[in-house]
Design a protein around this motif. Structure first.
Motif, PDB file in Angstrom:
ATOM      1  N   ARG A 233       0.864  -1.154   0.006  1.00  0.00           N
ATOM      2  CA  ARG A 233       0.031   0.173  -0.066  1.00  0.00           C
ATOM      3  C   ARG A 233       0.840   1.428  -0.013  1.00  0.00           C
ATOM      4  N   PRO A 234       0.356   2.232  -0.415  1.00  0.00           N
ATOM      5  CA  PRO A 234       1.269   3.711  -0.387  1.00  0.00           C
ATOM      6  C   PRO A 234       2.266   3.699   0.811  1.00  0.00           C
ATOM      7  N   GLY A 235       3.276   3.947   0.759  1.00  0.00           N
ATOM      8  CA  GLY A 235       4.281   4.258   1.827  1.00  0.00           C
ATOM      9  C   GLY A 235       4.779   3.013   2.734  1.00  0.00           C
ATOM     10  N   GLN A 236       4.030   1.756   2.126  1.00  0.00           N
ATOM     11  CA  GLN A 236       4.413   0.614   2.792  1.00  0.00           C
ATOM     12  C   GLN A 236       5.321  -0.268   1.992  1.00  0.00           C
ATOM     13  N   PRO A 237       5.965  -1.164   2.532  1.00  0.00           N
ATOM     14  CA  PRO A 237       6.965  -2.232   1.795  1.00  0.00           C
ATOM     15  C   PRO A 237       6.126  -3.404   1.413  1.00  0.00           C
ATOM     16  N   ALA A 238       6.296  -3.974   0.401  1.00  0.00           N
ATOM     17  CA  ALA A 238       5.683  -5.380  -0.102  1.00  0.00           C
ATOM     18  C   ALA A 238       5.753  -6.327   0.976  1.00  0.00           C
ATOM     19  N   ALA A 252       3.463   4.287 -10.415  1.00  0.00           N
ATOM     20  CA  ALA A 252       3.026   5.242 -10.108  1.00  0.00           C
ATOM     21  C   ALA A 252       1.549   5.336 -10.313  1.00  0.00           C
ATOM     22  N   SER A 253       1.116   4.671 -11.295  1.00  0.00           N
ATOM     23  CA  SER A 253      -0.386   4.619 -11.409  1.00  0.00           C
ATOM     24  C   SER A 253      -1.125   3.452 -11.080  1.00  0.00           C
ATOM     25  N   LEU A 254      -0.151   2.393 -10.936  1.00  0.00           N
ATOM     26  CA  LEU A 254      -1.048   1.132 -10.549  1.00  0.00           C
ATOM     27  C   LEU A 254      -1.178   1.124  -8.976  1.00  0.00           C
ATOM     28  N   GLN A 255      -0.360   1.498  -8.368  1.00  0.00           N
ATOM     29  CA  GLN A 255      -0.207   1.676  -6.650  1.00  0.00           C
ATOM     30  C   GLN A 255      -1.654   2.129  -6.308  1.00  0.00           C
ATOM     31  N   PRO A 256      -1.829   3.406  -6.628  1.00  0.00           N
ATOM     32  CA  PRO A 256      -2.963   3.984  -6.194  1.00  0.00           C
ATOM     33  C   PRO A 256      -4.362   3.468  -6.518  1.00  0.00           C
TER      34      PRO A 256
END
Length: 266
Positions: A233-238, A252-256
């Protein structure tokens, strides 16, 4: 960690992965006997899976007896050296059972909680990926780089689905939101190979919820060392909550999009 130690760990990982891959490839019986079940009747552990982990742990114990170990099939010891091996002896069990080629042996070495070496061997593809922290990612003798920047609507995206029905239903909802926004979706069946294929430019991105450390460790390093971005999630590691690896532009587009779609949610 010294470069000499990294090189030693890589050599050990390559040796163990090669031997386990040969065992799995050459020893696969026509009528695989099921040794146990995991989370559902579909997700089976074969006798070969267990045999491969025993082989790997034997190699590691013989060459690095003081290291810790975390293995999918139950091996778990802390060690005293500061190095811990994270092992998936057979990633893509269902593919292996069905005679499909996309299965792999995944071996990673961690030091101080950071992955420093990763090896993913795919015997039926006759390919071995590897990476060393700070040393790039490689497919056999060729250095890897993830694909050049492309917009999300031109991205080929890999994913995976859980064996538990409730989680699979939620993943289908997420996929329904992702598919219209991308070029196409692929489901390979081996997380370690999907992550490695991002590194090799065969996928623009890969995401999945529910991965275990042994599914993720080696492939995530290989993807990062090839220039991909990785996270959850944004700001979190895998993590098991959500793992994403992608070219920087697609990330940059797929994460949000995944976060908005609830890809982290059961």
């Amino acid at each position: 960690m010294s470069e000499e130690l990294k090189a030693e760990l890589l050599d050990v990982a390559l040796d163990a992965a090669r031997q386990a891959g040969e065992l799995l490839r050459d020893g696969r019986p026509a009528d695989l006997a099921v040794a146990a079940t995991k989370s559902s009747p579909i997700d089976v552990v074969t006798e070969m899976d267990i045999a491969a982990e025993k082989l790997i742990t034997g190699v590691l114990a013989g060459r690095r007896p003081d290291d810790g170990l975390l293995g999918e099939e139950g091996a778990d010891s802390p060690g005293t050296s500061g190095v811990r091996w994270v092992v998936d002896p057979l990633d893509g069990t269902v593919n292996y059972l069905y005679g499909l080629p996309s299965w792999s042996v995944s071996i990673a070495a961690e030091h101080g909680g950071e992955t420093v070496v990763g090896v993913v061997a795919a015997p039926m593809r006759r390919e071995t990926y590897h990476a060393v922290l700070g040393g790039g990612a490689w497919l056999d003798g060729a250095r890897l780089a993830c694909r050049a920047a492309a917009p999300l609507d031109q991205a080929l995206v890999g994913t995976g689905f859980a064996y538990l029905q409730a989680r699979k239903e939620q993943q289908a909802v997420v996929a329904q939101k992702v598919i219209p926004r991308v070029r196409d979706i692929r489901r390979g069946g081996s997380a370690a190979l999907d992550l490695s294929d991002v590194a090799a430019g065969r996928l623009d991105a890969y995401y999945e919820r529910g991965l275990n450390p042994w599914d993720l460790a080696a492939g995530e390093l290989i993807a990062r060392e090839a220039g991909a971005l990785t996270g959850g999630r944004p700001g979190q590691p895998a993590s098991g909550e959500l793992a994403l690896a992608a070219t920087p532009a697609v990330f940059a587009s797929l994460q949000p999009l995944l976060d908005e779609a609830g890809a982290w949610h059961d």
